[in-house]
Design a protein around this motif. Structure first.
Motif, PDB file in Angstrom:
ATOM      1  N   GLY A 158       0.841  -1.183   0.000  1.00 16.40           N
ATOM      2  CA  GLY A 158       0.000   0.000   0.000  1.00 16.40           C
ATOM      3  C   GLY A 158       0.878   1.235   0.000  1.00 16.40           C
ATOM      4  N   PHE A 159       0.244   2.408   0.063  1.00 13.99           N
ATOM      5  CA  PHE A 159       0.978   3.655  -0.065  1.00 13.99           C
ATOM      6  C   PHE A 159       0.590   4.671   1.003  1.00 13.99           C
ATOM      7  CE2 PHE A 159       0.394   1.982  -4.443  1.00 13.99           C
ATOM      8  CZ  PHE A 159       1.703   1.573  -4.649  1.00 13.99           C
ATOM      9  N   TYR A 160       1.575   5.451   1.395  1.00 13.20           N
ATOM     10  CA  TYR A 160       1.362   6.622   2.246  1.00 13.20           C
ATOM     11  C   TYR A 160       1.284   7.826   1.316  1.00 13.20           C
ATOM     12  CZ  TYR A 160       2.820  10.427   5.501  1.00 13.20           C
ATOM     13  OH  TYR A 160       2.929  11.593   6.229  1.00 13.20           O
ATOM     14  N   ILE A 161       0.193   8.585   1.432  1.00  9.42           N
ATOM     15  CA  ILE A 161       0.071   9.807   0.661  1.00  9.42           C
ATOM     16  C   ILE A 161      -0.413  10.896   1.603  1.00  9.42           C
ATOM     17  CG2 ILE A 161      -2.205   9.029  -0.142  1.00  9.42           C
ATOM     18  CD1 ILE A 161      -1.749  10.826  -2.611  1.00  9.42           C
ATOM     19  N   SER A 162       0.404  11.912   1.785  1.00  8.01           N
ATOM     20  CA  SER A 162       0.080  12.964   2.742  1.00  8.01           C
ATOM     21  C   SER A 162      -1.077  13.822   2.237  1.00  8.01           C
ATOM     22  CB  SER A 162       1.294  13.859   2.979  1.00  8.01           C
ATOM     23  OG  SER A 162       0.931  14.978   3.776  1.00  8.01           O
ATOM     24  N   PRO A 163      -2.119  13.986   3.047  1.00  6.65           N
ATOM     25  CA  PRO A 163      -3.189  14.912   2.657  1.00  6.65           C
ATOM     26  C   PRO A 163      -2.706  16.364   2.699  1.00  6.65           C
ATOM     27  CG  PRO A 163      -3.938  13.357   4.345  1.00  6.65           C
ATOM     28  CD  PRO A 163      -2.448  13.267   4.275  1.00  6.65           C
ATOM     29  N   TRP A 164      -1.837  16.658   3.647  1.00 10.43           N
ATOM     30  CA  TRP A 164      -1.270  18.003   3.757  1.00 10.43           C
ATOM     31  C   TRP A 164      -0.223  18.177   2.663  1.00 10.43           C
ATOM     32  CZ3 TRP A 164       2.616  19.704   8.101  1.00 10.43           C
ATOM     33  CH2 TRP A 164       2.833  21.095   8.021  1.00 10.43           C
ATOM     34  N   ASP A 165      -0.265  19.301   1.974  1.00  5.59           N
ATOM     35  CA  ASP A 165       0.632  19.547   0.849  1.00  5.59           C
ATOM     36  C   ASP A 165       1.182  20.967   0.965  1.00  5.59           C
ATOM     37  OD1 ASP A 165       1.771  20.057  -1.717  1.00  5.59           O
ATOM     38  OD2 ASP A 165       0.469  18.529  -2.604  1.00  5.59           O
ATOM     39  N   ARG A 166       2.435  21.074   1.422  1.00  5.23           N
ATOM     40  CA  ARG A 166       3.043  22.388   1.652  1.00  5.23           C
ATOM     41  C   ARG A 166       3.552  23.024   0.358  1.00  5.23           C
ATOM     42  NH1 ARG A 166       7.054  21.532   6.753  1.00  5.23           N
ATOM     43  NH2 ARG A 166       6.494  23.672   7.329  1.00  5.23           N
ATOM     44  N   ASN A 167       3.405  22.309  -0.758  1.00  5.52           N
ATOM     45  CA  ASN A 167       3.831  22.851  -2.042  1.00  5.52           C
ATOM     46  C   ASN A 167       2.663  23.426  -2.839  1.00  5.52           C
ATOM     47  OD1 ASN A 167       4.055  21.977  -5.220  1.00  5.52           O
ATOM     48  ND2 ASN A 167       5.955  22.907  -4.445  1.00  5.52           N
ATOM     49  N   SER A 168       1.475  22.841  -2.701  1.00  6.82           N
ATOM     50  CA  SER A 168       0.358  23.180  -3.581  1.00  6.82           C
ATOM     51  C   SER A 168      -0.214  24.564  -3.309  1.00  6.82           C
ATOM     52  CB  SER A 168      -0.748  22.137  -3.448  1.00  6.82           C
ATOM     53  OG  SER A 168      -1.862  22.497  -4.251  1.00  6.82           O
ATOM     54  N   VAL A 169      -0.377  25.326  -4.369  1.00  5.60           N
ATOM     55  CA  VAL A 169      -0.978  26.647  -4.265  1.00  5.60           C
ATOM     56  C   VAL A 169      -2.458  26.548  -3.899  1.00  5.60           C
ATOM     57  CG1 VAL A 169      -1.628  26.787  -6.714  1.00  5.60           C
ATOM     58  CG2 VAL A 169      -1.136  28.897  -5.414  1.00  5.60           C
ATOM     59  N   HIS A 170      -3.046  25.379  -4.129  1.00  4.16           N
ATOM     60  CA  HIS A 170      -4.473  25.206  -3.878  1.00  4.16           C
ATOM     61  C   HIS A 170      -4.785  24.726  -2.455  1.00  4.16           C
ATOM     62  CE1 HIS A 170      -5.137  25.965  -8.043  1.00  4.16           C
ATOM     63  NE2 HIS A 170      -4.577  24.838  -8.455  1.00  4.16           N
ATOM     64  N   PHE A 196      -3.733  -3.255   0.489  1.00  2.47           N
ATOM     65  CA  PHE A 196      -4.332  -3.603   1.778  1.00  2.47           C
ATOM     66  C   PHE A 196      -4.490  -2.404   2.696  1.00  2.47           C
ATOM     67  CE2 PHE A 196      -0.087  -3.370   3.423  1.00  2.47           C
ATOM     68  CZ  PHE A 196      -0.177  -3.319   4.807  1.00  2.47           C
ATOM     69  N   GLU A 197      -3.758  -1.308   2.439  1.00  3.29           N
ATOM     70  CA  GLU A 197      -3.858  -0.145   3.306  1.00  3.29           C
ATOM     71  C   GLU A 197      -3.429   1.110   2.552  1.00  3.29           C
ATOM     72  OE1 GLU A 197      -2.241   1.440   7.686  1.00  3.29           O
ATOM     73  OE2 GLU A 197      -1.555  -0.469   6.877  1.00  3.29           O
ATOM     74  N   MET A 198      -4.167   2.193   2.766  1.00  2.40           N
ATOM     75  CA  MET A 198      -3.776   3.508   2.272  1.00  2.40           C
ATOM     76  C   MET A 198      -3.588   4.379   3.504  1.00  2.40           C
ATOM     77  SD  MET A 198      -5.518   5.702  -0.856  1.00  2.40           S
ATOM     78  CE  MET A 198      -5.062   4.499  -2.115  1.00  2.40           C
ATOM     79  N   TRP A 199      -2.409   4.962   3.637  1.00  3.71           N
ATOM     80  CA  TRP A 199      -1.999   5.592   4.898  1.00  3.71           C
ATOM     81  C   TRP A 199      -2.126   7.103   4.806  1.00  3.71           C
ATOM     82  CZ3 TRP A 199       0.830   7.941   8.740  1.00  3.71           C
ATOM     83  CH2 TRP A 199       1.060   7.216   9.921  1.00  3.71           C
ATOM     84  N   PHE A 200      -3.058   7.655   5.579  1.00  7.45           N
ATOM     85  CA  PHE A 200      -3.241   9.105   5.664  1.00  7.45           C
ATOM     86  C   PHE A 200      -3.035   9.529   7.107  1.00  7.45           C
ATOM     87  CE2 PHE A 200      -6.509   7.520   2.621  1.00  7.45           C
ATOM     88  CZ  PHE A 200      -5.955   8.015   1.460  1.00  7.45           C
ATOM     89  N   ASP A 201      -2.092  10.412   7.357  1.00  6.35           N
ATOM     90  CA  ASP A 201      -2.006  10.928   8.716  1.00  6.35           C
ATOM     91  C   ASP A 201      -3.022  12.059   8.869  1.00  6.35           C
ATOM     92  OD1 ASP A 201      -0.871  13.334   7.760  1.00  6.35           O
ATOM     93  OD2 ASP A 201       1.139  12.492   7.890  1.00  6.35           O
ATOM     94  N   GLY A 202      -3.128  12.583  10.069  1.00  9.92           N
ATOM     95  CA  GLY A 202      -4.155  13.571  10.358  1.00  9.92           C
ATOM     96  C   GLY A 202      -3.710  15.006  10.214  1.00  9.92           C
ATOM     97  N   ALA A 203      -2.590  15.261   9.528  1.00 10.69           N
ATOM     98  CA  ALA A 203      -2.068  16.623   9.418  1.00 10.69           C
ATOM     99  C   ALA A 203      -3.091  17.533   8.733  1.00 10.69           C
ATOM    100  CB  ALA A 203      -0.759  16.627   8.637  1.00 10.69           C
ATOM    101  N   ASN A 204      -3.376  18.648   9.360  1.00 10.01           N
ATOM    102  CA  ASN A 204      -4.381  19.563   8.805  1.00 10.01           C
ATOM    103  C   ASN A 204      -3.816  20.953   8.518  1.00 10.01           C
ATOM    104  OD1 ASN A 204      -4.063  20.420  11.413  1.00 10.01           O
ATOM    105  ND2 ASN A 204      -6.254  20.603  11.860  1.00 10.01           N
ATOM    106  N   GLY A 205      -2.505  21.023   8.263  1.00 11.20           N
ATOM    107  CA  GLY A 205      -1.921  22.284   7.849  1.00 11.20           C
ATOM    108  C   GLY A 205      -0.873  22.817   8.800  1.00 11.20           C
ATOM    109  N   GLY A 206      -0.385  23.989   8.459  1.00 14.74           N
ATOM    110  CA  GLY A 206       0.679  24.661   9.195  1.00 14.74           C
ATOM    111  C   GLY A 206       1.389  25.596   8.240  1.00 14.74           C
ATOM    112  N   ASP A 207       2.599  25.992   8.590  1.00 11.55           N
ATOM    113  CA  ASP A 207       3.321  26.907   7.712  1.00 11.55           C
ATOM    114  C   ASP A 207       3.886  26.149   6.516  1.00 11.55           C
ATOM    115  OD1 ASP A 207       5.140  25.539   9.385  1.00 11.55           O
ATOM    116  OD2 ASP A 207       6.698  26.994   8.926  1.00 11.55           O
TER     117      ASP A 207
END
Length: 499
Positions: A158-170, A196-207
């Protein structure tokens, strides 16, 4: 005459007029509501995908990406893609071959961390490996290579894909989730519908950089902003057996990154212990580092000893949690030789200590066995038959029971492993383990260990220590007794193993 009148009336009630008129009788076979006399489930119960996920037990994390080359743990999102400079072609197959030797059943590859840098040719951003201008990255597709290698090796993936994206302008706008995040998840789904698993942590932003906006962005409730219900439905349409970890709500963080779960651990609720009164199935996963520095590779790091990692195993897999153990690939895109060596040692250690089940050669007696059904029995042989669907159980209303294992000659005992059939819910609330040197007189063992919950799997070191759990002589005994002292309903165990 009155009697005949009543009999005639009864016949009219018992048989439809059409049947009487035709003077024929139709036999109807009675169907029992519970022909197999199976215990009713104790709610909440898991979805089958959650059961399959727990059966994975022990698997690897591979943090690899931009941070590998910038010596960071969290990139800001403004890193030049040319900083991603592998010194050789990254080799996901080598990662998986190494962890398989430790007895791991699969792995999760980090393919996008908080910096937004993607390790596959995504259409959602130019901030990806194929734009790095490195001879080893022009056609890089880590998730594709990782999935193919896992399938060839018979491992889950499976894969870890961060929901938080410090690069995206959107990020933080209404456009980010549908145009970037959900689209990236859909792209990753194309690399296999059996993840078998898709890994999302709970990060909801920051600088972060945020496409040049720079500043702090906080999206508030992660489950709302990331549109988790839609995310879950979208993934499950393509990946029906994929558990969404973290914000997905199908498996929980155990509450620490040190490789331990609570000795009392319910598959409901939150944190290290869970909650007996939790209303939905939410089993725990422990994420821990196998090396002495960060999640990503750093120069001069070293792996923990096999003994320390075995302790983590006992304190997670052995406490009704899964263990995802991180092994970071180096700048050449492979696991260092020192890591591979420890992985081999760990695999040998697990096999030596938990590979010879003495329960299979024991005489087993139960204080009570549930009455057999039409096509199912509940005897003690089910505890050692290796079948994940058969189990021993007591009758309804019986919440206390004993299981006694005896041998003709003394055995060196070190561990006992217990497994409930969690598909029917988690039941046991309290139990105790005792041994007998003569087969008659019993004494309690591991009294300093909380013998409360079992769940999917519970491993008790009989000397009461996870730090120094193994001794050459073991505990000499001719019998071992397990007493279930309290349960939410009639207890049922699918396995007891003694090592």
């Amino acid at each position: 005459m009155r009697l005949l009148h009543h009999l005639a009336a009864a016949c009219v009630l018992a048989f439809p007029t059409t049947v009487l008129g035709q003077n024929t009788f139709k036999l109807v076979q009675q169907t029992l509501d519970n022909p197999n006399n199976e215990p009713v489930p104790v709610h909440p119960v898991p979805h089958p995908r959650q059961v399959a996920w727990q059966e994975t037990e022990f698997y690897a994390f591979f943090h690899y990406g931009m941070n590998t080359y910038t010596d960071k743990e969290w990139g800001n999102g403004d890193e030049d893609v040319k900083l991603f400079r592998p010194t050789a072609k990254p080799n996901p197959r080598q990662w998986l071959e190494a962890v398989k030797k430790a007895g791991m059943k699969g792995g999760i590859a980090v393919v996008k961390h908080h910096d937004g840098f993607c390790l596959w040719p995504t259409t959602t951003t130019e901030h990806n490996a194929t734009k790095a201008g490195n001879p080893y990255t022009a056609d890089m597709n880590i998730p594709k290579d990782f999935a193919e290698a896992a399938k060839e090796l018979g491992l889950k993936y499976g894969f870890y894909i961060s929901p938080w994206d410090r690069n995206s302008v959107h990020y933080g706008t209404d456009r980010y989730v549908p145009e970037v995040f959900l689209r990236q998840c859909a792209e990753l789904a194309q690399y296999g519908n059996d993840q078998f698993e898709m890994w999302f942590d709970g990060a909801n932003g920051g600088d972060g950089y945020y496409g040049g906006r720079r500043g702090t962005v906080n999206v508030g409730d992660a489950s709302i902003y990331y549109d988790v219900p839609n995310l879950r439905d979208t993934v499950h349409k393509v990946q029906p057996n994929c558990v969404l970890w973290g914000v997905g709500g199908e498996a929980r963080w155990i509450g620490n990154e040190a490789g331990w779960a609570g000795e009392t651990n319910w598959c409901m609720g939150h944190g290290t212990d869970g909650d007996i009164n939790g209303w939905y199935w939410h089993p725990g996963e422990s994420d821990a580092k196998a090396t002495n520095k960060g999640w990503f590779y750093h120069d001069y790091e070293s792996p923990h000893s096999a003994e320390r990692l075995f302790q983590m195993y006992l304190e997670t897999v052995g406490r009704n949690a899964t263990l995802i153990l991180n092994w970071p690939p180096n700048k050449a895109g492979v696991l260092p030789a020192s890591d591979v060596k420890v992985l081999e040692e760990l695999g040998q250690m697990i096999e030596k200590r938990l590979g010879n089940d003495l329960a299979k050669n024991a005489k087993i007696e139960a204080s009570e066995t549930r009455a057999a059904g039409l096509n199912r029995t509940y005897g003690v042989k089910n505890l050692v038959d290796g079948n994940t669907t058969t189990y021993w159980a007591t009758n309804d209303g019986t919440k206390q029971a004993t299981l006694t294992f005896t041998w003709d000659t003394p055995q060196a005992l070190r561990y006992v492993s217990l497994m409930e059939l969690v598909a029917k819910g988690q039941r046991v609330k309290k139990f105790k383990v005792e041994i007998s040197q003569d087969g008659t007189n019993f004494k309690p063992v591991a009294q300093n260990v909380a013998q409360t919950t079992i769940g999917y799997k519970r491993i008790i070191p009989l000397n009461g220590s996870t730090v120094n759990s193994y001794s050459a002589q073991g505990m000499q005994a001719k019998a071992l007794r397990i007493t279930i002292e309290d349960a939410k309903a009639c207890p049922l165990l699918k396995s007891v193993a003694i090592y």
